[in-house]
Design a protein around this motif. Sequence first.
Motif, PDB file in Angstrom:
ATOM      1  N   HIS A   2       0.850  -1.197   0.000  1.00 43.91           N
ATOM      2  CA  HIS A   2       0.000   0.000   0.000  1.00 43.91           C
ATOM      3  C   HIS A   2       0.877   1.235   0.000  1.00 43.91           C
ATOM      4  N   VAL A   3       0.502   2.216  -0.826  1.00 45.06           N
ATOM      5  CA  VAL A   3       1.272   3.456  -0.963  1.00 45.06           C
ATOM      6  C   VAL A   3       0.303   4.631  -0.934  1.00 45.06           C
ATOM      7  N   LEU A   4       0.700   5.688  -0.265  1.00 47.89           N
ATOM      8  CA  LEU A   4      -0.114   6.900  -0.206  1.00 47.89           C
ATOM      9  C   LEU A   4       0.782   8.100  -0.499  1.00 47.89           C
ATOM     10  N   ALA A   5       0.385   8.910  -1.474  1.00 50.30           N
ATOM     11  CA  ALA A   5       1.120  10.130  -1.818  1.00 50.30           C
ATOM     12  C   ALA A   5       0.603  11.290  -0.977  1.00 50.30           C
ATOM     13  N   VAL A   6       1.511  12.066  -0.383  1.00 51.15           N
ATOM     14  CA  VAL A   6       1.155  13.200   0.475  1.00 51.15           C
ATOM     15  C   VAL A   6       2.037  14.392   0.131  1.00 51.15           C
ATOM     16  N   HIS A   7       1.842  15.496   0.850  1.00 50.88           N
ATOM     17  CA  HIS A   7       2.560  16.738   0.543  1.00 50.88           C
ATOM     18  C   HIS A   7       4.053  16.655   0.815  1.00 50.88           C
ATOM     19  N   ASN A   8       4.443  15.959   1.874  1.00 49.78           N
ATOM     20  CA  ASN A   8       5.855  15.904   2.237  1.00 49.78           C
ATOM     21  C   ASN A   8       6.099  14.745   3.194  1.00 49.78           C
ATOM     22  N   CYS A   9       7.362  14.491   3.480  1.00 48.56           N
ATOM     23  CA  CYS A   9       7.739  13.353   4.324  1.00 48.56           C
ATOM     24  C   CYS A   9       7.323  13.558   5.778  1.00 48.56           C
ATOM     25  N   THR A  10       7.310  14.804   6.232  1.00 49.36           N
ATOM     26  CA  THR A  10       6.876  15.073   7.610  1.00 49.36           C
ATOM     27  C   THR A  10       5.439  14.629   7.817  1.00 49.36           C
ATOM     28  N   GLY A  15       5.833  13.803  -0.664  1.00 49.76           N
ATOM     29  CA  GLY A  15       6.157  12.682   0.200  1.00 49.76           C
ATOM     30  C   GLY A  15       5.356  11.451  -0.158  1.00 49.76           C
ATOM     31  N   LEU A  16       5.824  10.322   0.326  1.00 50.53           N
ATOM     32  CA  LEU A  16       5.158   9.040   0.141  1.00 50.53           C
ATOM     33  C   LEU A  16       5.149   8.277   1.453  1.00 50.53           C
ATOM     34  N   LEU A  17       4.099   7.514   1.663  1.00 47.89           N
ATOM     35  CA  LEU A  17       3.991   6.654   2.829  1.00 47.89           C
ATOM     36  C   LEU A  17       3.649   5.266   2.343  1.00 47.89           C
ATOM     37  N   VAL A  18       4.386   4.259   2.804  1.00 49.19           N
ATOM     38  CA  VAL A  18       4.128   2.881   2.386  1.00 49.19           C
ATOM     39  C   VAL A  18       3.929   2.008   3.613  1.00 49.19           C
ATOM     40  N   THR A  19       3.118   0.972   3.455  1.00 50.96           N
ATOM     41  CA  THR A  19       2.895  -0.003   4.514  1.00 50.96           C
ATOM     42  C   THR A  19       2.350  -1.279   3.903  1.00 50.96           C
ATOM     43  N   ASP A  20       2.569  -2.394   4.576  1.00 50.43           N
ATOM     44  CA  ASP A  20       1.971  -3.663   4.166  1.00 50.43           C
ATOM     45  C   ASP A  20       0.760  -4.009   5.016  1.00 50.43           C
ATOM     46  N   ASP A  21       0.417  -3.138   5.958  1.00 52.92           N
ATOM     47  CA  ASP A  21      -0.702  -3.363   6.871  1.00 52.92           C
ATOM     48  C   ASP A  21      -1.961  -2.724   6.285  1.00 52.92           C
ATOM     49  N   PRO A  22      -2.936  -3.507   5.833  1.00 48.51           N
ATOM     50  CA  PRO A  22      -4.122  -2.924   5.185  1.00 48.51           C
ATOM     51  C   PRO A  22      -4.951  -2.053   6.119  1.00 48.51           C
ATOM     52  N   ALA A  23      -5.049  -2.429   7.388  1.00 47.91           N
ATOM     53  CA  ALA A  23      -5.827  -1.618   8.334  1.00 47.91           C
ATOM     54  C   ALA A  23      -5.132  -0.282   8.587  1.00 47.91           C
ATOM     55  N   ALA A  24      -3.818  -0.324   8.706  1.00 48.67           N
ATOM     56  CA  ALA A  24      -3.063   0.923   8.901  1.00 48.67           C
ATOM     57  C   ALA A  24      -3.238   1.835   7.701  1.00 48.67           C
TER      58      ALA A  24
END
Length: 392
Positions: free
Chosen positions: A62-70, A192-201
């Motif tokens: 799972h990947v989510l694009a956001v404004h920045n890493c913070t 920024g980008l946020l990645v996780t393998d946890d679907p609930a997260a």
Amino acid sequence: MSLDKRLGQRFLPYGANYLDWSDMSELQYAIEQGVLFRYQTENESMASRLERRVGEELGAAHVLAVHNCTEALRLALVSTRPRAGDTVHIPAVTFVAVAGAVLATGLIPVPVDVDDHFALDTSLLPPDAQRVIVAHMEGAVSPLPDGVPYVIEDAAQALGASFPDGRRTGTRGYAGAFSFHHNKVLTSGEGGLLVTDDPAAWETMRCYHDHGSARQPGRYPTWNDDAYYGENFVTSEEVAAIQLQQFRHLDQVLGGLERHYGLALQELPDRPDIGLLPRSAGDAKISLRFRMESRELRDRAVARLTAQGIANWTLNKYLLPEHPVLKGRRSLYADGFPWNLAESHPRALSRDGFARTRDLLDRTLCVPLSPELAEAEQVVAAKGLRQALESL
């Protein structure tokens, strides 16, 4: 004549040198469509294309694009469902944004001393640590602690780097955060980008990043029946389009860095008073990290390299225990929130009050590598660096 003038080279970092109008088909498409908000269309948005591309490249579910890493770090922390005032252990040497993300989430940052390579010293963590942020500084892959429920990887400076087992940085912990700031491996100025393998997260992250609800493309706004408050961290289509262009060059950038690193190693002067911090095979080799015999020698090297137009930087400003926000427990809230919740929490974890780390920082000098240069130009750059160091 300075090195940048001899090579006709701008001292722009990494991906910035790969920005080219003729290569901006995604950005051109987004502009032509006249839709710059990711939820405006029912078709696959640029942001969704980016997330899919990143997931394939990094091996993230799972990947989510956001404004920045913070913001990515904040989202990762929020998704752990913490209590206000909970502690988060962070590296004592990293950018202040890490501490800022913790504080902005209502949590308390606890700096943990680092090893000789500036990676968080996992042996200092208490056995009951719940949330730990590990930073892969300068593209160097840091070890992750065992037995911690929520390990968040700050891979802002290590996009494309790999652990010894082949997995990419950002994908082994609970979540991973990446940056597209100007001075990163790839850039869109900010991003920024946020990645996780946890679907609930990921579901929690996805909702919180857009006012607490999961959006339906082409039907904005919609609200979940169980909506909770959130914030607006939604990226825009033009930024995602630039990031897609940059991702096409990721292997090219990493390969160019690897080649320049190898050439530079062949040219390093044989001086016992100037050592090189070794890099692992999987590091994103964005720089050479020198360890000098003394602060005085390091400062002379800074002056000499700067005078000759060779980019360089030091890392002293990244010692978080000495940053005003942590040292003075600074807050804009009248009651000092969230520091007012931290009276019973330790300020920092170090065996010697960070004396060894201060000494290491005083003697460390970083010189960036240039992946966009042709091999012959990288050889010239490596020889110029050797000559400058030999002349100290």
